[in-house]
Scaffold this motif. Structure first.
Motif, PDB file in Angstrom:
ATOM      1  N   SER A 134       6.867  -2.344   9.814  1.00 47.75           N
ATOM      2  CA  SER A 134       5.744  -2.727  10.887  1.00 47.75           C
ATOM      3  C   SER A 134       5.058  -1.775  11.574  1.00 47.75           C
ATOM      4  N   SER A 158       2.936   0.352   9.144  1.00 44.62           N
ATOM      5  CA  SER A 158       1.740  -0.099   8.947  1.00 44.62           C
ATOM      6  C   SER A 158       0.785   0.052   9.829  1.00 44.62           C
ATOM      7  N   GLN A 159       1.095   0.137  11.326  1.00 48.76           N
ATOM      8  CA  GLN A 159       0.484   0.235  12.458  1.00 48.76           C
ATOM      9  C   GLN A 159      -0.155   1.882  12.509  1.00 48.76           C
ATOM     10  N   LYS A 193      -2.488   0.541   7.648  1.00 55.41           N
ATOM     11  CA  LYS A 193      -2.258  -0.067   6.162  1.00 55.41           C
ATOM     12  C   LYS A 193      -1.484  -1.381   6.208  1.00 55.41           C
ATOM     13  N   LYS A 194      -2.200  -2.528   5.633  1.00 56.95           N
ATOM     14  CA  LYS A 194      -1.483  -3.666   5.882  1.00 56.95           C
ATOM     15  C   LYS A 194      -0.399  -3.956   4.567  1.00 56.95           C
ATOM     16  N   ASP A 195       0.379  -4.645   4.834  1.00 55.75           N
ATOM     17  CA  ASP A 195       1.260  -5.201   3.606  1.00 55.75           C
ATOM     18  C   ASP A 195       1.684  -3.962   2.861  1.00 55.75           C
ATOM     19  N   ILE A 196       2.212  -2.728   3.510  1.00 53.25           N
ATOM     20  CA  ILE A 196       2.905  -1.602   2.878  1.00 53.25           C
ATOM     21  C   ILE A 196       4.170  -2.193   2.049  1.00 53.25           C
TER      22      ILE A 196
END
Length: 395
Positions: free
Chosen positions: A268, A271-272, A276-279
């Motif tokens: 999480s 990702s922030q 990048k989403k859904d790493i």
């Protein structure tokens, strides 16, 4: 000395003998008498009854010595199945295994809801489908064991699952109303520790297993027994407070360990930070390999926060073996060496610190092994690890 009526003693002997047959894989009647200390007449009677139930079978061992080949006894792994279920936050995994823990079918289904009734119905329907798949075996589907990522009482009721926000749910009773089969509910970290003991660390009677995926759970084995505590909630070390004024946790406290040292927390955060989403693990592996500065900095903090919690746990339990169940740590070079370097206290003592080879399969492997042990009613269980894991099909 164990005393009691004849039927009780007979059952103890039966369970002891069956346990030794499982442990040795193949063993003769004469050798059974030696390893159990029971006389040949008792062995003969018990073996005859076990053969009649088809729980064991006979084979002749090949050898080059002149004379009669010994008749060997083995567990008949094909007469029944157990079903392990890992109920996680975003998915449910099912594995149907034989009586030696070898998987026959494995499936993973995505979860798009936390509604209790919907999930209960989904699980019930899947159990019924696995009953059908097991129907051609003498004992069919003998046991279902569900791994819960939350607190489970000694009576097998679910006290709390933070990710689903379930409180005081009796999933065992609700399932057994519709399905005529024994259902067991157990904490996933306990099952992970059980799997490590059964499949990998056979001779370690003081073992801690820290599962680090969606949160942090601690499975505790001391003197060969899983430690559950007064109500059954022991091992919730993910909610040990590291920072009193830290991040708020779903449990109601602030600064819990799993907010800083679980895989979910690091995913999480990265990702922030990396926008990048859904790493996934491949992204983190790439960033580690290319030594991306911000990722390396957060990995170092992750290792430090993990080590702080480990230091506290080691001081509490003085374990022989510590198993860290984390795919992420497998990606990080010298992870174990860096963690050990942070465990500098002269008070903290342990024998070995390792990363699990079982990975995310540990919980469901433990569930299957737990079901086997319950069905066979044997005092000890030790299974081989080789050729166990099947590809999991996602639905």
């Amino acid at each position: 000395m164990v005393t009691g009526d004849g039927a009780y003693i007979k059952k103890l002997n039966r369970n002891f003998i069956l346990g030794k047959i499982v442990e040795h894989g193949m063993i003769s009647r004469a050798e059974l008498s030696k390893v159990t200390g029971l006389n040949k007449a008792t062995i003969s009677v018990q073996v005859a009854e076990l053969l009649d139930t088809e729980l064991i079978f006979e084979t002749q061992q090949e050898h080059n010595v002149v004379g009669r080949r010994p008749i060997m006894l083995s567990l008949n792994r094909k007469v029944g199945c157990v079903l392990g279920i890992d109920l996680d936050y975003k998915e449910i995994t099912y594995t149907l295994s034989d009586l030696l823990g070898f998987p026959l079918f494995s499936d993973t289904y995505e979860l798009n809801s936390s509604n209790y009734d919907e999930i209960r119905e989904l699980i019930a329907n899947q159990i019924k489908s696995y009953q059908i798949k097991s129907a051609d075996r003498r004992y069919g589907l003998v046991s279902v064991v569900i791994a819960i990522h939350g607190t489970v009482g000694k009576d097998e009721t679910i006290f709390f699952i933070p990710q689903h926000q379930w409180r005081n749910k009796n999933l065992k009773a609700d399932l057994e109303k519709d399905i005529e089969i024994s259902v067991h509910i157990e904490n996933n970290a306990n099952l992970c520790a059980f799997a490590e003991k059964i499949f990998k660390h056979h001779h370690s009677d003081n073992l801690l297993c820290i599962s680090m995926y969606s949160g942090i759970g601690l499975g505790i084995i001391m003197d060969g027994e899983v430690i559950k505590g007064y109500h059954g909630y022991a091992g919730e070390m993910g909610h040990m407070v590291l920072f009193p004024d830290g991040l708020p946790c779903k449990c109601g406290n602030k600064g819990c360990w799993e907010l800083y040292a679980s895989e979910a927390s690091l995913f999480s955060l990265l990702s922030q930070k990396m926008n990048k989403k859904d790493i996934g693990y491949q992204d983190i592996q790439h960033w580690i390999n290319t030594r991306e500065p911000e990722v390396c900095e957060h990995m170092n903090r992750f290792i430090k926060h993990l080590s702080i919690g480990l230091n506290n746990i080691i001081n509490l339990y003085n374990p022989e073996t510590i198993v860290l169940n984390s795919e992420l740590l497998h990606l990080y070079p010298n992870a174990i060496e860096e963690i050990k370097a942070n465990l500098t206290s002269s008070v903290s003592q342990y024998r070995e610190l390792v990363i699990s080879d079982l990975g995310k399969n540990a919980s469901i492997m433990g569930a299957c092994a737990f079901g086997i042990k319950k069905f066979l009613e044997i005092p000890e269980l030790s299974l081989e690890l080789s050729d166990r894991l099947l590809p999991i099909e996602t639905k």
